[in-house]
Scaffold this active site. Structure first.
Site, PDB file in Angstrom:
ATOM      1  N   SER A   1     -68.453 -93.010 -11.130  1.00 25.19           N
ATOM      2  CA  SER A   1     -69.423 -92.350 -11.996  1.00 25.19           C
ATOM      3  C   SER A   1     -68.715 -91.468 -13.026  1.00 25.19           C
ATOM      4  O   SER A   1     -67.893 -91.949 -13.797  1.00 25.19           O
ATOM      5  CB  SER A   1     -70.416 -91.557 -11.130  1.00 25.19           C
ATOM      6  OG  SER A   1     -71.553 -91.178 -11.862  1.00 25.19           O
TER       7      SER A   1
ATOM      8  N   GLU B   1     -78.095-100.913 -11.222  1.00 28.30           N
ATOM      9  CA  GLU B   1     -77.755 -99.604 -11.788  1.00 28.30           C
ATOM     10  C   GLU B   1     -78.253 -99.440 -13.217  1.00 28.30           C
ATOM     11  O   GLU B   1     -78.063-100.328 -14.051  1.00 28.30           O
ATOM     12  CB  GLU B   1     -76.233 -99.405 -11.803  1.00 28.30           C
ATOM     13  CG  GLU B   1     -75.576 -99.359 -10.453  1.00 28.30           C
ATOM     14  CD  GLU B   1     -74.187 -98.754 -10.537  1.00 28.30           C
ATOM     15  OE1 GLU B   1     -74.030 -97.717 -11.214  1.00 28.30           O
ATOM     16  OE2 GLU B   1     -73.267 -99.332  -9.937  1.00 28.30           O
TER      17      GLU B   1
ATOM     18  N   HIS C   1     -75.821 -97.370  -7.494  1.00 21.80           N
ATOM     19  CA  HIS C   1     -74.774 -96.525  -8.040  1.00 21.80           C
ATOM     20  C   HIS C   1     -73.821 -96.026  -6.953  1.00 21.80           C
ATOM     21  O   HIS C   1     -74.235 -95.454  -5.948  1.00 21.80           O
ATOM     22  CB  HIS C   1     -75.415 -95.328  -8.749  1.00 21.80           C
ATOM     23  CG  HIS C   1     -74.482 -94.507  -9.551  1.00 21.80           C
ATOM     24  ND1 HIS C   1     -73.861 -94.968 -10.691  1.00 21.80           N
ATOM     25  CD2 HIS C   1     -74.037 -93.223  -9.393  1.00 21.80           C
ATOM     26  CE1 HIS C   1     -73.093 -94.020 -11.201  1.00 21.80           C
ATOM     27  NE2 HIS C   1     -73.172 -92.957 -10.427  1.00 21.80           N
TER      28      HIS C   1
END
Length: 295
Positions: free
Chosen positions: A142, A237, A267
């Site tokens: 991320s 996602e 995610h």
């Protein structure tokens, strides 16, 4: 089996509403990230450099002279050594390498460039320990994935040695949030939605900084000269387009890129590898990639 497992993770994530305050959000990511503890055979050791905390890990049979330097996700505002410990340590096992996870400073208390500078400090600390750049992989999930690329761009632009390769898991590469999957995947993503990303980006990026600045959004940077990359992202996602567009940009800049799009995954799904076979398989692939490039 895979469908049942990811549905269990979805249920875990949806068991409570997203907290409002930063402290509560940080506690929540640690709660869901550390619900399954680190394996008992992992050796952990605290690291400290330039006022920054880090954590070494080593699985049996791993080579301590090869290192995965890891930056956690959490939108630059949450995430910790605790929340990502299971993911990082099992990635190290798969790569047969030692890991160094970094607790960089978090926004909004410490907005950009705090994390950006801490990433560079972590790299220089690692080299000061006698680890050769060619035996280092840098990675993150991320926001940590975006930070990984920002660090490599900074090293390249400064004429410094680069790591052997990089691993990006569900990377956030565009804080301008222009990807179409923010809309098309909104109904299937249980975690990441545009309004939430806007909160994070507003907390991290000062008002005077363009969100397309490559130091915060590496999608818009000059990527030529980066080492080989492996990028893993789930098909469910909202940030899927942050990966696919970044891969296209990197490939156009003659960077060797391996892209894996995992059906039905969400995610940063390798965080829950203890109960998710696709999480373990993704880590195995990333580990094999790191082994191949850090010999």
């Amino acid at each position: 089996m895979a469908g049942a497992e990811i549905n269990d993770i979805r249920a875990l994530l949806g068991a409570k509403p997203r907290p409002v305050g930063w402290a509560e959000r940080r506690a929540r990511i640690e709660e869901v990230g550390a619900i399954w503890p680190v394996a008992p055979d992992i050796a952990l050791e605290l690291a400290r450099f330039d006022g920054i905390s880090g954590e070494w890990s080593l699985a049996p049979g791993s080579d301590p002279g090869r290192v995965l330097l890891f930056f956690h996700g959490g939108g630059y505002c949450s995430g910790s050594l605790v929340s990502h410990r299971r993911m990082v340590t099992e990635a190290g096992r798969a790569a047969r390498a030692r890991t160094l996870a970094v607790a960089f400073r978090l926004a909004p208390e410490h907005p950009f460039p705090a994390a950006y500078d801490d990433a560079l400090a972590a790299w220089r600390f690692l080299l000061s320990q006698g680890i050769a750049p060619g035996r280092v992989a840098v990675g993150g999930d991320s926001a940590g994935g975006g930070l990984t690329v920002a660090l490599m761009n900074r090293l390249r632009d400064g004429g410094e040695a680069l790591p052997a390769c990089a691993w990006l898991a569900s990377p956030w590469t565009d804080l301008a949030m222009s990807g179409d999957t923010l809309t098309t995947k909104d109904a299937v993503d249980p975690l990441i939605h545009k309004a939430y990303l806007e909160e994070l980006a507003s907390a991290y990026v000062p008002a005077g900084v363009d969100r397309k600045d490559p130091r915060v959004s590496p999608l818009y940077g000059a990527l030529r000269g980066l080492p080989p990359l492996i990028i893993q992202v789930g098909s469910d996602e909202t940030l899927l387009a942050d990966s696919t567009r970044f891969v296209a940009a990197a490939g156009a800049a003659d960077v060797a890129v391996t892209l894996e799009i995992w059906p039905h995954m969400i995610h940063a799904w390798p965080m829950w590898n203890a109960r998710l076979e696709d999480g373990r398989r993704a880590l195995a692939n990333a580990g094999a990639f790191i082994q191949a490039h850090t010999r």
